[in-house]
Design a protein around this motif. Structure first.
Motif, short mmCIF file in Angstrom:
data_model
loop_
_atom_site.label_atom_id
_atom_site.label_comp_id
_atom_site.label_asym_id
_atom_site.label_seq_id
_atom_site.Cartn_x
_atom_site.Cartn_y
_atom_site.Cartn_z
N GLY A 175 0.81 -1.22 0.00
CA GLY A 175 0.00 0.00 0.00
C GLY A 175 0.84 1.26 0.00
O GLY A 175 0.59 2.19 -0.78
N GLY A 232 0.94 4.10 -3.08
CA GLY A 232 0.54 5.48 -2.78
C GLY A 232 1.67 6.47 -2.91
O GLY A 232 1.45 7.62 -3.30
N ALA A 238 -5.19 -0.08 -5.86
CA ALA A 238 -4.92 -0.77 -4.59
C ALA A 238 -6.21 -1.12 -3.86
O ALA A 238 -6.34 -2.21 -3.29
CB ALA A 238 -4.03 0.11 -3.70
N SER A 250 -2.31 2.94 1.00
CA SER A 250 -1.97 3.71 -0.19
C SER A 250 -2.52 5.13 -0.09
O SER A 250 -1.83 6.09 -0.43
CB SER A 250 -2.53 3.02 -1.44
OG SER A 250 -2.16 3.72 -2.61
N THR A 263 -3.81 4.36 -6.02
CA THR A 263 -4.63 4.05 -4.86
C THR A 263 -5.95 3.40 -5.28
O THR A 263 -6.43 2.46 -4.63
CB THR A 263 -4.91 5.32 -4.05
OG1 THR A 263 -3.67 5.86 -3.56
CG2 THR A 263 -5.82 5.04 -2.87
#
Length: 228
Positions: free
Chosen positions: A173, A177, A188, A199, A185
């Motif tokens: 994550g 990010g 994710a 993220s 994101t």
């Protein structure tokens, strides 16, 4: 409102296709972007007309970003226990992103203004444009670079982490990010709810760090690469 309907139909159709064809290049955002650009070009529709009909989607970006706070709240216990790791990772990621972006730009013959436009490429668009303007870059170029970098992260981020056997949700994550902001994101969140939360946290922290560090980093990078 034909272009609003066309955009939604295109996105959900490509999303359905992406769920059937497990390939990172079948990214709904990437496919929708390509299809809509080709359609607008072929039909000679001005971007202003397209944007006006899709303004409601642009308006919803704000609430969508705020909504990312909810999964963060659900992970508050882990965030508190790992705050040093999170801040260190985001700081190192932000510095490396700015450094490598600038280095690549100069190695390909870019001048200082273009390098300044590329430096904040890995953070969300409003902050990236502000950081670019602070150090003498061109915000329009920065905005384009942000989209390109975000798409690369959304398409190639997970395959690269799989290649290097990165498995922990926190590591995955934060990585996404840090380097590919909101577009990464979104990917994710689709992959794993917990990874999406981290993220979105990295997106915010790295955005703030890059905005604060860019005016200090860029003059230093100019001297290092002999462009002072």
């Amino acid at each position: 409102m034909i272009w609003l309907v066309a955009t939604l139909v295109c996105f959900y159709s490509t999303r359905y296709l992406a769920m059937k064809i497990k390939n990172p290049f079948f990214n709904p955002l990437l496919l929708t972007l390509i299809i809509m650009i080709l359609a607008l070009k072929w039909l000679e529709v001005p971007y202003q007309t397209y944007f006006a009909q899709n303004e409601v989607i642009n308006y919803l970006l704000g609430p969508a970003v705020v909504a990312l706070a909810f999964p963060l709240y659900q992970q508050i216990g882990l965030i508190r226990s790992k705050w040093k790791t999170i801040l260190t990772s985001c700081f190192v990621g932000s510095v490396l992103s700015m450094t490598f972006g600038t280095a690549i730009a100069f190695s390909m013959g870019a001048d200082a203004q273009l390098a300044a436009s590329i430096l904040p490429k890995s953070i969300t668009t409003p902050l990236a444009m502000a950081a670019s303007q602070q150090i003498g870059g061109i915000p329009a170029i920065t905005s384009a670079m942000v989209i390109i970098v975000g798409l690369f992260g959304a398409v190639l981020g997970y395959p690269i982490m799989k290649l290097f056997h990165v498995k922990h949700p926190l590591a995955k994550g934060l990585s996404i990010g840090t380097v590919s902001h909101a577009l990464g994101t979104a990917k994710a969140v689709e992959e794993n709810y917990q990874e999406g939360a981290f993220s979105s946290l990295a997106l915010v922290i790295c955005g703030i760090m890059t905005t604060l560090l860019a005016p200090l980093m860029f003059p230093l990078l100019l001297r290092i690469f002999g462009h002072a």
